[in-house]
Design a protein around this motif. Structure first.
Motif, PDB file in Angstrom:
ATOM      1  N   GLN A 136      51.865  99.826 -62.280  1.00  0.00           N
ATOM      2  CA  GLN A 136      51.295  98.748 -61.714  1.00  0.00           C
ATOM      3  C   GLN A 136      51.333  97.710 -62.852  1.00  0.00           C
ATOM      4  OE1 GLN A 136      51.814  97.617 -58.679  1.00  0.00           O
ATOM      5  NE2 GLN A 136      52.120  99.410 -57.738  1.00  0.00           N
ATOM      6  N   GLY A 137      51.289  98.050 -64.044  1.00  0.00           N
ATOM      7  CA  GLY A 137      51.107  97.030 -65.189  1.00  0.00           C
ATOM      8  C   GLY A 137      49.893  96.960 -65.867  1.00  0.00           C
ATOM      9  N   VAL A 138      48.954  97.871 -65.820  1.00  0.00           N
ATOM     10  CA  VAL A 138      47.504  97.874 -66.320  1.00  0.00           C
ATOM     11  C   VAL A 138      47.706  98.614 -67.793  1.00  0.00           C
ATOM     12  CG1 VAL A 138      45.169  98.849 -66.145  1.00  0.00           C
ATOM     13  CG2 VAL A 138      46.558  98.035 -64.049  1.00  0.00           C
ATOM     14  N   GLY A 146      48.925  95.284 -57.298  1.00  0.00           N
ATOM     15  CA  GLY A 146      50.218  95.024 -57.210  1.00  0.00           C
ATOM     16  C   GLY A 146      50.355  93.260 -56.886  1.00  0.00           C
ATOM     17  N   ILE A 147      48.929  92.897 -56.389  1.00  0.00           N
ATOM     18  CA  ILE A 147      48.818  91.441 -56.091  1.00  0.00           C
ATOM     19  C   ILE A 147      48.466  90.871 -57.429  1.00  0.00           C
ATOM     20  CG2 ILE A 147      47.330  89.679 -54.989  1.00  0.00           C
ATOM     21  CD1 ILE A 147      47.250  91.673 -52.648  1.00  0.00           C
ATOM     22  N   THR A 148      47.481  91.272 -58.036  1.00  0.00           N
ATOM     23  CA  THR A 148      46.755  90.765 -59.505  1.00  0.00           C
ATOM     24  C   THR A 148      47.377  90.656 -60.494  1.00  0.00           C
ATOM     25  OG1 THR A 148      44.551  91.351 -58.417  1.00  0.00           O
ATOM     26  CG2 THR A 148      44.564  90.735 -60.669  1.00  0.00           C
ATOM     27  N   CYS A 149      48.444  91.858 -60.843  1.00  0.00           N
ATOM     28  CA  CYS A 149      48.674  92.062 -62.305  1.00  0.00           C
ATOM     29  C   CYS A 149      49.938  91.048 -62.473  1.00  0.00           C
ATOM     30  CB  CYS A 149      49.208  93.505 -62.524  1.00  0.00           C
ATOM     31  SG  CYS A 149      48.055  94.813 -62.819  1.00  0.00           S
ATOM     32  N   PRO A 150      50.842  90.674 -61.709  1.00  0.00           N
ATOM     33  CA  PRO A 150      51.891  89.986 -61.799  1.00  0.00           C
ATOM     34  C   PRO A 150      51.331  88.489 -61.992  1.00  0.00           C
ATOM     35  CG  PRO A 150      52.337  91.349 -59.914  1.00  0.00           C
ATOM     36  CD  PRO A 150      50.892  91.483 -60.439  1.00  0.00           C
ATOM     37  N   ASP A 196      38.903  93.339 -51.329  1.00  0.00           N
ATOM     38  CA  ASP A 196      40.191  93.973 -50.933  1.00  0.00           C
ATOM     39  C   ASP A 196      41.007  92.929 -50.049  1.00  0.00           C
ATOM     40  OD1 ASP A 196      38.272  94.009 -48.812  1.00  0.00           O
ATOM     41  OD2 ASP A 196      38.860  95.841 -48.065  1.00  0.00           O
ATOM     42  N   ILE A 197      40.470  91.593 -50.396  1.00  0.00           N
ATOM     43  CA  ILE A 197      40.941  90.385 -49.745  1.00  0.00           C
ATOM     44  C   ILE A 197      42.348  89.866 -50.786  1.00  0.00           C
ATOM     45  CG2 ILE A 197      40.556  88.121 -48.608  1.00  0.00           C
ATOM     46  CD1 ILE A 197      38.981  90.583 -47.334  1.00  0.00           C
ATOM     47  N   PRO A 198      43.496  89.855 -50.497  1.00  0.00           N
ATOM     48  CA  PRO A 198      44.471  89.365 -51.342  1.00  0.00           C
ATOM     49  C   PRO A 198      44.380  87.819 -51.679  1.00  0.00           C
ATOM     50  CG  PRO A 198      45.472  90.603 -49.331  1.00  0.00           C
ATOM     51  CD  PRO A 198      44.003  90.461 -49.201  1.00  0.00           C
ATOM     52  N   ARG A 199      43.882  87.053 -50.840  1.00  0.00           N
ATOM     53  CA  ARG A 199      43.881  85.433 -51.364  1.00  0.00           C
ATOM     54  C   ARG A 199      42.957  85.256 -52.444  1.00  0.00           C
ATOM     55  NH1 ARG A 199      39.815  82.454 -49.414  1.00  0.00           N
ATOM     56  NH2 ARG A 199      38.340  83.416 -47.610  1.00  0.00           N
ATOM     57  N   GLU A 235      36.641 102.258 -52.447  1.00  0.00           N
ATOM     58  CA  GLU A 235      37.786 101.953 -51.589  1.00  0.00           C
ATOM     59  C   GLU A 235      38.878 103.021 -51.726  1.00  0.00           C
ATOM     60  OE1 GLU A 235      39.202 100.737 -55.662  1.00  0.00           O
ATOM     61  OE2 GLU A 235      37.413 100.697 -54.492  1.00  0.00           O
ATOM     62  N   PRO A 236      39.919 103.311 -50.788  1.00  0.00           N
ATOM     63  CA  PRO A 236      40.833 104.332 -50.989  1.00  0.00           C
ATOM     64  C   PRO A 236      41.859 103.779 -51.870  1.00  0.00           C
ATOM     65  CG  PRO A 236      40.541 103.597 -48.856  1.00  0.00           C
ATOM     66  CD  PRO A 236      39.802 102.566 -49.332  1.00  0.00           C
ATOM     67  N   GLN A 237      42.595 104.939 -52.396  1.00  0.00           N
ATOM     68  CA  GLN A 237      43.596 104.538 -53.632  1.00  0.00           C
ATOM     69  C   GLN A 237      44.667 103.610 -53.169  1.00  0.00           C
ATOM     70  OE1 GLN A 237      46.869 107.220 -54.732  1.00  0.00           O
ATOM     71  NE2 GLN A 237      46.017 107.286 -56.868  1.00  0.00           N
ATOM     72  N   ASP A 238      45.228 103.707 -52.168  1.00  0.00           N
ATOM     73  CA  ASP A 238      46.224 102.793 -51.765  1.00  0.00           C
ATOM     74  C   ASP A 238      45.778 101.344 -51.527  1.00  0.00           C
ATOM     75  OD1 ASP A 238      44.492 103.195 -49.327  1.00  0.00           O
ATOM     76  OD2 ASP A 238      46.357 102.834 -47.754  1.00  0.00           O
ATOM     77  N   VAL A 239      44.478 101.042 -51.190  1.00  0.00           N
ATOM     78  CA  VAL A 239      43.793  99.744 -51.523  1.00  0.00           C
ATOM     79  C   VAL A 239      43.733  99.044 -52.690  1.00  0.00           C
ATOM     80  CG1 VAL A 239      41.808  98.084 -50.995  1.00  0.00           C
ATOM     81  CG2 VAL A 239      42.487  99.984 -49.439  1.00  0.00           C
ATOM     82  N   MET A 240      43.404 100.058 -53.836  1.00  0.00           N
ATOM     83  CA  MET A 240      43.491  99.799 -55.202  1.00  0.00           C
ATOM     84  C   MET A 240      44.935  99.346 -55.806  1.00  0.00           C
ATOM     85  SD  MET A 240      42.696 102.159 -58.438  1.00  0.00           S
ATOM     86  CE  MET A 240      43.955 103.131 -58.415  1.00  0.00           C
ATOM     87  N   LEU A 241      45.629 100.232 -55.333  1.00  0.00           N
ATOM     88  CA  LEU A 241      47.101  99.703 -55.850  1.00  0.00           C
ATOM     89  C   LEU A 241      47.660  98.574 -55.151  1.00  0.00           C
ATOM     90  CD1 LEU A 241      48.548 103.291 -55.461  1.00  0.00           C
ATOM     91  CD2 LEU A 241      47.780 102.441 -57.796  1.00  0.00           C
ATOM     92  N   ASP A 242      47.232  98.560 -53.860  1.00  0.00           N
ATOM     93  CA  ASP A 242      47.846  96.870 -53.165  1.00  0.00           C
ATOM     94  C   ASP A 242      47.157  95.712 -54.088  1.00  0.00           C
ATOM     95  OD1 ASP A 242      49.224  98.268 -51.362  1.00  0.00           O
ATOM     96  OD2 ASP A 242      47.579  98.049 -49.653  1.00  0.00           O
TER      97      ASP A 242
END
Length: 386
Positions: free
Chosen positions: A271-273, A242-246, A203-206, A232-239
């Motif tokens: 989110q593009g999966v 949102g970082i990874t797919c693009p 869950d670490i964006p960088r 992990e909670p769904q909001d963490v998964m979606l966050d």
């Protein structure tokens, strides 16, 4: 073409992905390979031990599944990858002549194996079945998947359960990247097949960014997103999506591993999966829980014992349409195998219908409205009395 000359084989000779339509971030595409085409977004039923539990292969196909998933860890332990290869490969062994994706076995090693020992070389572990000792290296994982003959293979990775420290997550992510390089070398050039890398980083964006960009630089045929079905909670998964797919290539398929609920699927498609697998619909069916377009129905609940309604009278699936809830309640309470058979059938039918409806909505350009309508139906709850 002259008499006696064979017609050209229309099947593709290599693995490819074609993007057909987009609606916002949601994608409608096709993954093509010699054994068939996977329409995306796609849900892959899980056939852990070369079988989707309580389903015939023909049933799974008739529901609309283009691909199923097999498990490297379980198949290497029983009946053994070399035995399956000698018997003609996993497709013949399981009577499934269509695409098969195999995971690397890494997650099962971490969660099931006894006395596992991690090193740069790989994972040494003891079987949860008989205690026999094995070594799973990146090279051996790919070797097993090649013996099985799967069309899409996963790199070996280290999956960290959340919550975990940033130091542990980074260490696992970096090891997974090194293992991805080794898996790529072992896989080599195999026309018609593909090896996917697995984005890690918890869950670490960088760390998610670093992992995605490093795998993208390897120019693999597809990319998986791992470590997001581990509590992990769904909001963490979606966050994290949102970082990874693009950061992943637009012209390559994206596979979210081990996810999930119908709500997880529709949100992740947003989110593009492109691809998903999860044991949830089959496991739920074996435990008396049905998924429907009206939400979940718990057939262990006594309120169903006199209910003459089917799960869904408008469904094309006989399990959903032709059996009363009272009967399904009776089967469930009596621990009859038919309860697991019918509820698994219903659940997989619902999941495949959910995916088909999303594909149609994306192609028609009204995915946002479709998503809202689906969620509204879930919120309203069960269908009215007949």
């Amino acid at each position: 073409m002259g008499l006696g000359q064979p017609l050209p084989d229309p099947r593709p000779t290599d693995f490819s992905f074609k993007l057909i339509a987009t609606d916002g971030k949601a994608r409608r595409g096709e993954v093509s390979m010699p054994r068939g085409t996977i329409r995306t977004p796609a849900f892959m039923p899980v056939g852990t031990a070369a079988t989707v539990k309580f389903m015939y292969p023909g049933q799974v196909r008739d529901l609309g599944a283009d691909v199923i998933l097999g498990n490297t860890y379980h198949l290497m332990l029983r009946p053994g990858a070399e035995r399956i290869a000698n018997l003609g490969g996993l497709h013949k062994f399981a009577n499934w002549p269509y695409p098969i994706l195999t995971d690397s076995g890494g997650f099962q090693v971490m969660s099931l194996a006894k006395l596992r020992k991690m090193s740069e070389q790989g994972v040494e572990f003891k079987s949860h079945i008989d205690g026999a000792k094995y070594m799973m290296s990146p090279e051996r994982s790919i070797e097993i998947q090649c013996l099985l003959g799967s069309d899409i293979q996963m790199q070996l990775d280290e999956c960290t359960r959340l919550p975990a420290s940033e130091e542990d997550i980074e260490k696992a992510m970096q090891l997974s990247l090194r293992w991805a390089e080794r898996c790529k070398t072992q896989f080599g050039d195999r026309p018609g097949q593909a090896m996917f890398g697995i984005v890690q980083g918890g869950d670490i964006p960088r760390l998610r960014e670093e992992s995605a960009l490093a795998l993208k630089a390897m120019d693999l045929k597809g990319y998986s997103i791992g470590g997001l079905a581990v509590g992990e909670p769904q909001d963490v998964m979606l966050d994290m999506l949102g970082i990874t797919c693009p950061l992943l290539p637009e012209n390559k398929p994206r596979y979210l591993m081990g996810v999930g609920t119908p709500d997880d699927l529709i949100e992740a498609v947003s989110q593009g999966v492109d691809m998903f697998d999860c044991v949830m619909p089959t496991r739920a069916g074996r435990h008396g829980l049905a998924y429907t377009r009206f939400g979940k129905v718990n057939l262990k609940n006594a309120r169903h014992k006199d209910d003459h309604r089917p799960l869904d009278p408008e469904s094309n699936c006989p399990a959903s349409r032709d059996y009363s809830r009272a009967y399904l309640y009776h089967l469930t309470k009596s621990n009859e195998a038919l309860a697991s058979m019918l509820l698994t059938w219903n659940n997989l039918a619902y999941y495949q219908t959910l995916m088909q409806n999303m594909r149609d909505a994306i192609e028609a350009g009204h995915f946002v409205d479709h998503k809202a309508a689906v969620k509204e139906a879930w919120a309203k709850g069960d269908m009215p009395a007949l």
